[in-house]
Design a protein around this motif. Structure first.
Motif, PDB file in Angstrom:
ATOM      1  N   SER A  44      20.591 -15.145  -7.540  1.00 48.83           N
ATOM      2  CA  SER A  44      20.210 -14.652  -8.853  1.00 48.83           C
ATOM      3  C   SER A  44      18.728 -14.848  -9.118  1.00 48.83           C
ATOM      4  N   ALA A  45      18.062 -15.754  -8.374  1.00 45.19           N
ATOM      5  CA  ALA A  45      16.649 -16.022  -8.599  1.00 45.19           C
ATOM      6  C   ALA A  45      15.746 -15.071  -7.823  1.00 45.19           C
ATOM      7  N   ASN A  46      16.305 -14.285  -6.915  1.00 43.38           N
ATOM      8  CA  ASN A  46      15.501 -13.364  -6.126  1.00 43.38           C
ATOM      9  C   ASN A  46      14.916 -12.246  -6.984  1.00 43.38           C
ATOM     10  N   VAL A  47      13.833 -11.662  -6.480  1.00 49.45           N
ATOM     11  CA  VAL A  47      13.217 -10.523  -7.157  1.00 49.45           C
ATOM     12  C   VAL A  47      13.236  -9.322  -6.214  1.00 49.45           C
ATOM     13  N   HIS A  48      13.297  -8.151  -6.796  1.00 46.36           N
ATOM     14  CA  HIS A  48      13.304  -6.918  -6.005  1.00 46.36           C
ATOM     15  C   HIS A  48      11.874  -6.390  -5.915  1.00 46.36           C
ATOM     16  N   VAL A  49      11.405  -6.189  -4.690  1.00 50.02           N
ATOM     17  CA  VAL A  49      10.036  -5.704  -4.504  1.00 50.02           C
ATOM     18  C   VAL A  49      10.025  -4.481  -3.588  1.00 50.02           C
ATOM     19  N   ARG A  50       9.038  -3.630  -3.817  1.00 53.48           N
ATOM     20  CA  ARG A  50       8.818  -2.457  -2.973  1.00 53.48           C
ATOM     21  C   ARG A  50       7.450  -2.613  -2.322  1.00 53.48           C
ATOM     22  N   LEU A  51       7.450  -2.722  -1.012  1.00 51.28           N
ATOM     23  CA  LEU A  51       6.208  -2.960  -0.285  1.00 51.28           C
ATOM     24  C   LEU A  51       5.918  -1.824   0.684  1.00 51.28           C
ATOM     25  N   ASN A  52       4.656  -1.463   0.760  1.00 49.62           N
ATOM     26  CA  ASN A  52       4.193  -0.454   1.718  1.00 49.62           C
ATOM     27  C   ASN A  52       3.488  -1.189   2.853  1.00 49.62           C
ATOM     28  N   VAL A  53       4.176  -1.301   3.977  1.00 49.70           N
ATOM     29  CA  VAL A  53       3.641  -2.041   5.116  1.00 49.70           C
ATOM     30  C   VAL A  53       3.490  -1.098   6.308  1.00 49.70           C
ATOM     31  N   VAL A  98      -5.036  -5.805   2.980  1.00 48.51           N
ATOM     32  CA  VAL A  98      -4.420  -5.316   1.749  1.00 48.51           C
ATOM     33  C   VAL A  98      -5.422  -4.360   1.115  1.00 48.51           C
ATOM     34  N   ASP A  99      -5.045  -3.068   1.087  1.00 49.84           N
ATOM     35  CA  ASP A  99      -5.964  -2.018   0.626  1.00 49.84           C
ATOM     36  C   ASP A  99      -7.303  -2.091   1.367  1.00 49.84           C
ATOM     37  N   GLY A 100      -7.225  -2.373   2.669  1.00 48.38           N
ATOM     38  CA  GLY A 100      -8.411  -2.368   3.511  1.00 48.38           C
ATOM     39  C   GLY A 100      -9.192  -3.660   3.539  1.00 48.38           C
ATOM     40  N   ARG A 101      -8.835  -4.600   2.699  1.00 49.50           N
ATOM     41  CA  ARG A 101      -9.554  -5.877   2.661  1.00 49.50           C
ATOM     42  C   ARG A 101      -8.736  -6.957   3.364  1.00 49.50           C
ATOM     43  N   ARG A 102      -9.413  -7.822   4.095  1.00 47.65           N
ATOM     44  CA  ARG A 102      -8.699  -8.880   4.814  1.00 47.65           C
ATOM     45  C   ARG A 102      -8.227  -9.966   3.844  1.00 47.65           C
ATOM     46  N   VAL A 103      -7.013 -10.445   4.110  1.00 47.06           N
ATOM     47  CA  VAL A 103      -6.369 -11.416   3.231  1.00 47.06           C
ATOM     48  C   VAL A 103      -5.658 -12.446   4.098  1.00 47.06           C
ATOM     49  N   SER A 149      -2.615 -14.097   4.553  1.00 46.93           N
ATOM     50  CA  SER A 149      -1.280 -13.808   4.017  1.00 46.93           C
ATOM     51  C   SER A 149      -0.464 -15.062   3.717  1.00 46.93           C
ATOM     52  N   CYS A 150      -0.864 -16.209   4.267  1.00 44.00           N
ATOM     53  CA  CYS A 150      -0.115 -17.438   3.970  1.00 44.00           C
ATOM     54  C   CYS A 150      -0.398 -17.952   2.566  1.00 44.00           C
ATOM     55  N   LEU A 151      -1.466 -17.459   1.946  1.00 44.09           N
ATOM     56  CA  LEU A 151      -1.830 -17.904   0.600  1.00 44.09           C
ATOM     57  C   LEU A 151      -1.490 -16.885  -0.475  1.00 44.09           C
ATOM     58  N   SER A 152      -0.887 -15.774  -0.080  1.00 44.60           N
ATOM     59  CA  SER A 152      -0.638 -14.685  -1.018  1.00 44.60           C
ATOM     60  C   SER A 152       0.857 -14.436  -1.146  1.00 44.60           C
ATOM     61  N   LEU A 153       1.335 -14.285  -2.373  1.00 49.47           N
ATOM     62  CA  LEU A 153       2.752 -14.038  -2.597  1.00 49.47           C
ATOM     63  C   LEU A 153       3.076 -12.565  -2.371  1.00 49.47           C
ATOM     64  N   ALA A 154       4.135 -12.316  -1.631  1.00 46.77           N
ATOM     65  CA  ALA A 154       4.504 -10.937  -1.302  1.00 46.77           C
ATOM     66  C   ALA A 154       4.777 -10.111  -2.543  1.00 46.77           C
ATOM     67  N   ALA A 155       5.397 -10.704  -3.553  1.00 42.08           N
ATOM     68  CA  ALA A 155       5.791  -9.961  -4.755  1.00 42.08           C
ATOM     69  C   ALA A 155       4.601  -9.455  -5.557  1.00 42.08           C
ATOM     70  N   GLY A 161       2.740  -1.633  -4.607  1.00 39.63           N
ATOM     71  CA  GLY A 161       1.801  -0.551  -4.856  1.00 39.63           C
ATOM     72  C   GLY A 161       0.532  -0.629  -4.038  1.00 39.63           C
ATOM     73  N   GLU A 162       0.399  -1.644  -3.182  1.00 42.62           N
ATOM     74  CA  GLU A 162      -0.792  -1.777  -2.352  1.00 42.62           C
ATOM     75  C   GLU A 162      -0.448  -1.482  -0.895  1.00 42.62           C
ATOM     76  N   ALA A 163      -1.439  -1.039  -0.157  1.00 44.99           N
ATOM     77  CA  ALA A 163      -1.240  -0.717   1.256  1.00 44.99           C
ATOM     78  C   ALA A 163      -1.498  -1.956   2.097  1.00 44.99           C
ATOM     79  N   ILE A 164      -0.440  -2.450   2.730  1.00 49.79           N
ATOM     80  CA  ILE A 164      -0.523  -3.644   3.568  1.00 49.79           C
ATOM     81  C   ILE A 164      -0.526  -3.211   5.031  1.00 49.79           C
ATOM     82  N   THR A 165      -1.447  -3.753   5.802  1.00 48.30           N
ATOM     83  CA  THR A 165      -1.533  -3.428   7.225  1.00 48.30           C
ATOM     84  C   THR A 165      -1.502  -4.713   8.037  1.00 48.30           C
ATOM     85  N   THR A 166      -0.596  -4.771   9.004  1.00 48.08           N
ATOM     86  CA  THR A 166      -0.542  -5.888   9.935  1.00 48.08           C
ATOM     87  C   THR A 166      -1.088  -5.422  11.281  1.00 48.08           C
ATOM     88  N   ILE A 167      -1.142  -6.332  12.236  1.00 46.16           N
ATOM     89  CA  ILE A 167      -1.681  -5.970  13.547  1.00 46.16           C
ATOM     90  C   ILE A 167      -0.883  -4.845  14.195  1.00 46.16           C
TER      91      ILE A 167
END
Length: 222
Positions: free
Chosen positions: A68-77, A121-126, A128-134, A138-144
């Motif tokens: 019940s504590a989970n949140v629903h997220v939509r991610l563009n990866v 994230v939107d072309g800028r390096r981040v 990811s261990c310090l940033s919450l996925a939720a 609406g942002e463009a996430i790119t991994t290796i």
């Protein structure tokens, strides 16, 4: 003084007699036995408390409220949209690795100090261990995995291979993600400026000079 008036503990020699009977071995034995008895009692109490709920068919409150504590997220990866139900405390790093199985992004220090987890994230390096996925709906996430694939490498990946910009390879994905982002950042063309721009990515193998050479090769071609 008659014999009847001499009660136990009143004789001048009674205390001495008691202490003579307590040897070092007997003292340590009694202390050890007492410790074992107390410890066993505490463990028994803990075990009983832990098993009480299970015996009664009860589910711990933490487990009951997890879903019940989970949140629903939509991610563009990497250009693909994903809908996930995740704990709101889930980092972007754990999300891409554990939920999306994109394990090219590595968990190093988990404190934002080594750069192994770098993504865009939107072309800028981040880090990811310090940033919450939720927070990245609406942002463009790119991994290796979204930068290049075997047979179709990004020029920076090809340059890392050509210049031996890695040894163990654990930090390499983060190094490449930072290097690719660097191509669009306003840094000068000297090696020193490249080193400064890449200072957030640690290579414990010490392949720094080769990494700089790989980056400079791609920058010259641009």
């Amino acid at each position: 003084m008659d014999e009847e008036s001499r009660k136990p503990g009143t004789s001048p020699n009674s205390a001495e007699t008691v202490f003579q009977r307590v040897t070092r071995r007997s003292f340590l034995g009694r202390v050890g036995a007492a410790g074992i008895t107390i410890g066993a009692g505490q463990l028994s109490s803990v075990a009983h408390a832990a098993s009480g709920g299970a015996d009664q068919g009860e589910t711990p409150a933490a487990e009951q409220s997890a879903d019940s504590a989970n949140v629903h997220v939509r991610l563009n990866v990497n250009g693909t949209h994903h809908e996930l139900d995740i704990d709101p405390r889930t980092t972007l790093l754990d999300c891409v690795r554990d939920h999306l199985r994109l394990t090219g992004t590595k968990k190093g220090c988990d404190h934002g100090q080594c750069g192994a987890c770098t993504v865009h994230v939107d072309g800028r390096r981040v880090n990811s261990c310090l940033s919450l996925a939720a927070t990245h709906e609406g942002e463009a996430i790119t991994t290796i995995e979204g930068v290049g694939q075997p047979g179709h490498l990004h020029p920076m990946q090809a340059a890392f291979v050509e210049h031996d910009g890695f040894q163990c390879g654990y930090c390499t994905s983060g190094q490449i993600m930072s290097a690719v982002a660097l191509l669009n950042e306003p840094y000068g063309h000297s090696d020193e400026e490249v080193k400064e721009a890449m200072s957030g990515n640690i290579c414990r193998c010490g392949a720094y000079s080769n990494i700089v050479s790989a980056i400079q090769q791609v920058r010259r071609k641009d």
